[in-house]
Enzyme design. Structure first.
Site, PDB file in Angstrom:
ATOM      1  N   ASP A 199       0.841  -1.200   0.000  1.00 44.57           N
ATOM      2  CA  ASP A 199       0.000   0.000   0.000  1.00 44.57           C
ATOM      3  C   ASP A 199       0.877   1.251   0.000  1.00 44.57           C
ATOM      4  O   ASP A 199       1.348   1.695   1.038  1.00 44.57           O
ATOM      5  CB  ASP A 199      -0.915  -0.010   1.234  1.00 44.57           C
ATOM      6  CG  ASP A 199      -1.835   1.202   1.283  1.00 44.57           C
ATOM      7  OD1 ASP A 199      -1.937   1.907   0.245  1.00 44.57           O
ATOM      8  OD2 ASP A 199      -2.452   1.430   2.336  1.00 44.57           O
ATOM      9  N   ARG A 222     -11.005  -0.458   2.145  1.00 45.10           N
ATOM     10  CA  ARG A 222     -12.477  -0.549   2.148  1.00 45.10           C
ATOM     11  C   ARG A 222     -13.007  -0.758   0.726  1.00 45.10           C
ATOM     12  O   ARG A 222     -14.072  -1.341   0.547  1.00 45.10           O
ATOM     13  CB  ARG A 222     -13.073   0.685   2.828  1.00 45.10           C
ATOM     14  CG  ARG A 222     -12.709   1.980   2.184  1.00 45.10           C
ATOM     15  CD  ARG A 222     -12.853   3.172   3.133  1.00 45.10           C
ATOM     16  NE  ARG A 222     -11.746   3.244   4.099  1.00 45.10           N
ATOM     17  CZ  ARG A 222     -11.639   4.184   5.044  1.00 45.10           C
ATOM     18  NH1 ARG A 222     -12.555   5.098   5.180  1.00 45.10           N
ATOM     19  NH2 ARG A 222     -10.598   4.177   5.878  1.00 45.10           N
ATOM     20  N   LYS A 241       1.671   7.989   0.240  1.00 47.31           N
ATOM     21  CA  LYS A 241       2.103   8.059   1.636  1.00 47.31           C
ATOM     22  C   LYS A 241       3.492   8.667   1.738  1.00 47.31           C
ATOM     23  O   LYS A 241       4.271   8.584   0.788  1.00 47.31           O
ATOM     24  CB  LYS A 241       2.178   6.627   2.210  1.00 47.31           C
ATOM     25  CG  LYS A 241       0.855   5.955   2.485  1.00 47.31           C
ATOM     26  CD  LYS A 241       1.098   4.556   3.051  1.00 47.31           C
ATOM     27  CE  LYS A 241      -0.208   3.818   3.312  1.00 47.31           C
ATOM     28  NZ  LYS A 241      -1.046   4.423   4.347  1.00 47.31           N
TER      29      LYS A 241
HETATM   30  N1  BES Z   1      -3.107   0.343   5.206  1.00 44.83           N
HETATM   31  C1  BES Z   1      -3.457   1.622   5.693  1.00 44.83           C
HETATM   32  C2  BES Z   1      -3.704   1.638   7.195  1.00 44.83           C
HETATM   33  C3  BES Z   1      -2.537   1.362   8.085  1.00 44.83           C
HETATM   34  C4  BES Z   1      -1.797   2.390   8.626  1.00 44.83           C
HETATM   35  C5  BES Z   1      -2.224   0.060   8.437  1.00 44.83           C
HETATM   36  C6  BES Z   1      -0.739   2.119   9.478  1.00 44.83           C
HETATM   37  C7  BES Z   1      -1.173  -0.203   9.274  1.00 44.83           C
HETATM   38  C8  BES Z   1      -0.439   0.811   9.811  1.00 44.83           C
HETATM   39  C9  BES Z   1      -4.748   2.108   5.017  1.00 44.83           C
HETATM   40  O1  BES Z   1      -4.950   1.663   3.720  1.00 44.83           O
HETATM   41  C10 BES Z   1      -4.676   3.574   4.959  1.00 44.83           C
HETATM   42  O2  BES Z   1      -3.786   4.090   4.361  1.00 44.83           O
HETATM   43  N2  BES Z   1      -5.625   4.224   5.618  1.00 44.83           N
HETATM   44  C11 BES Z   1      -5.666   5.638   5.644  1.00 44.83           C
HETATM   45  C12 BES Z   1      -7.117   6.021   5.577  1.00 44.83           C
HETATM   46  C13 BES Z   1      -7.333   7.493   5.389  1.00 44.83           C
HETATM   47  C14 BES Z   1      -6.839   7.959   4.064  1.00 44.83           C
HETATM   48  C15 BES Z   1      -8.798   7.763   5.562  1.00 44.83           C
HETATM   49  C16 BES Z   1      -5.048   6.104   6.958  1.00 44.83           C
HETATM   50  O3  BES Z   1      -5.255   5.467   7.975  1.00 44.83           O
HETATM   51  O4  BES Z   1      -4.340   7.099   6.944  1.00 44.83           O
HETATM   52 ZN    ZN Z   2      -4.038  -0.132   3.250  1.00 48.69          ZN
HETATM   53 ZN    ZN Z   3      -4.023   2.936   2.288  1.00 49.82          ZN
END
Ligand code: BES
Ligand code: ZN
Ligand code: ZN
Length: 503
Positions: A274, A355, A281
């Site tokens: 991801d 999601r 990110k």
């Molecule tokens: N895979 C990430 C969540 C995550 C963060 C898992 C840290 C493990 C450790 C997920 O896909 C993500 O990036 N979520 C975003 C959602 C946001 C954009 C609403 C997040 O948590 O920043």
């Molecule tokens: Zn993710």
């Molecule tokens: Zn993500």
């Protein structure tokens, strides 16, 4: 590791080391410690009297038995307070002691089931802790390879009761193998663990264990209409895969094609990397996003345990696997996609991709007849901020199901914490242009993630576990190596076994 139990007396132990768990308040004047003190010529009483050993968690000391008979070395290992002894603390004790022995190159060990650890529940926890503790992750090291492992473990019972521990040991082994299998998938880097490779490993396991396994490719997903799942993989050269593993109980007579009223679906997020996609990110810690398939790995692990433990209910594991990368073809912020359910989604942030793959997997599970759905996903950073590494979040539409998951987790030390789930959170993901958008604002992020999925579960009882904080351990622990934890595999297997037992 070969694990057995034995009722032999202390003086008959021939393994390299005898692990002796000790708890605060234990004294060398009574019980097994007194017998061992006698065997070692009073060394334990001396240690205690001089204050050199205090039984706190993870304290340890090796003792030599100078006598001619029996075990040559003892490892006193601190278990802390015995008041709060549960499966998790017993696992940590066993894991810590076994890791210490593996580091020293010990080959065979005996573990003393003292008064406080007698019984099947403790034996199972010791087996799980020992096996989780033994696993190390230096997979691709060619120099400085990880140390050897303990080859044999014997659980020694003092009270020569008639109760057999064979079943407890076997169940513990199944559970530990499920978790370690999930961990082995999570440790793999994303250049190896692509969606295709994840599907291959799942199929290999399914064939070995006698489970059904189908993998849908992008063409099949496209013709079904999985626009949300496919939006995520668009930016990557690696094609998405929808992995479906199925377990059918053996009960003669029943027509396998007849719809079941009790089909359980376990759904796991399988993002093999991801990057965030176009909503990219920051570089710091991005490498950890190789474990964004931790939920999928846990489902694959749970299916392995289920195949071995043979519950009387049918179970389907569904793992939407994809890689989230930016490119000229990638889904962009503001794009609208059409999910398998027909609901349209405004993709406001391409980093909220979990999601998107899960919603189509949930709809797919329902179309295959799922009567209850549990999903596990490393869904949000917000969950890590809220609960840290100790507990995963749980939320959903059915309180009985949530309670079952919480207790299945307590049983194996995979702890959950229920989040509030009021309608107010749902309002945060209304979209102007489409039926729903894939993020809310910065607040309540783990809950709005859950709410997004709720729209797709509909009337089917459903619960969601956000394992973003628990799927990976940032620091090395005495009882487990740094990295993937396999969180959820044992919990989901327990949940299914408990359901089957009570139906
Ligand atoms: N895979 C990430 C969540 C995550 C963060 C898992 C840290 C493990 C450790 C997920 O896909 C993500 O990036 N979520 C975003 C959602 C946001 C954009 C609403 C997040 O948590 O920043
Ligand atoms: Zn993710
Ligand atoms: Zn993500």
């Amino acid at each position: 590791m070969k694990i057995t139990s034995s009722g032999k007396g202390l003086s008959e132990i021939t393994e390299d080391v005898l692990i002796v768990p000790v708890f605060e308040g234990d004294t060398p004047r009574e019980g097994s410690l007194a017998a061992l003190d006698h065997l070692t010529g009073g060394q334990i009483a001396e240690l205690f009297a001089e204050g050199d050993f205090d039984c706190k968690r993870d304290r340890s000391v090796f003792l030599r038995n100078g006598g001619a008979r029996a075990v040559k070395r003892l490892l006193l290992y601190g278990g802390g307070s015995a008041d709060s002894l549960d499966s998790l603390s017993v696992q940590r004790l066993a894991g810590g002691a076994m890791r210490l022995l593996a580091d020293r190159g010990v080959r065979t060990a005996a573990f003393l089931l003292s008064e406080k650890l007698d019984g099947a529940t403790s034996a199972q926890a010791i087996v799980e802790g020992a096996m989780l503790g033994q696993m190390s992750c230096g997979l691709y090291r060619t120099i400085d390879r990880p140390k050897s492992q303990v080859e044999e473990l014997v659980l020694v019972r003092e009270s020569a009761g008639e109760m057999h521990l064979d079943r407890a040991i076997e169940v513990g082994r199944c559970m530990a193998e499920a978790a370690n299998f999930a961990r082995s998938l999570g440790f793999e880097p994303s250049n190896i663990m692509t969606p295709t490779e994840l599907a291959r490993r799942a199929r290999e396991m399914a064939e070995r264990e006698g489970l059904g396994c189908e993998v849908l490719d992008e063409n099949e997903m496209k013709s079904l209409g999985m626009g949300a799942l496919l939006a995520v993989s668009r930016g990557s050269q690696e094609p998405a895969q929808l992995i479906v593993i199925s377990y059918e109980p053996e009960d003669g007579g029943r027509d396998a094609r007849a719809p079941r009223s009790d089909l359980i679906a376990l759904v796991g997020k399988g993002i093999t990397f991801d990057s965030g996609g176009i909503s990219i990110k920051p570089a710091d810690k991005m490498e950890e996003m190789k474990y964004d398939m931790g939920g999928g790995a846990a489902v694959i692990g749970a299916m392995q345990a289920i195949a071995k433990l043979k519950p009387s209910v049918p179970v389907m594991g569904v793992i939407p696997a994809a890689e989230n990368l930016p490119s000229g073809r990638a889904v962009k912020p503001g794009d609208v996609v059409r999910s398998l359910s027909g609901k349209t989604i405004e993709v406001v942030n391409t980093d909220a991709e979990g999601r998107l793959v899960l919603c189509d997997a949930i709809t797919y599970a329902i179309s295959r007849g799922a009567k209850v759905i549990v999903d596990a996903a490393t869904l949000t950073g917000a969950c890590v901020i809220a609960l840290g590494e100790a507990r995963a979040a749980v939320m959903g539409t059915d309180q009985r199901l949530i309670d079952e998951l919480i207790s299945a987790g307590e049983q194996c030390g995979e702890r959950l914490w229920q989040m509030p789930f009021d309608d107010d959170y749902g309002e945060m993901i209304r979209s102007d242009i489409a039926d729903i958008k894939n993020i809310g604002n910065r607040t309540g992020g783990s809950i709005t993630g859950g709410w997004f999925l709720k729209h797709f579960a509909g009337e089917v009882p459903w619960a969601h576990m956000d394992i973003a904080g628990t799927a990976w351990t940032e620091v090395e622990k005495p009882y487990i190596a740094r990295g993937a934890t396999g969180f959820g595999a044992r919990l989901m297997a327990n949940f299914v076994m408990n359901r089957a037992a009570s139906s």
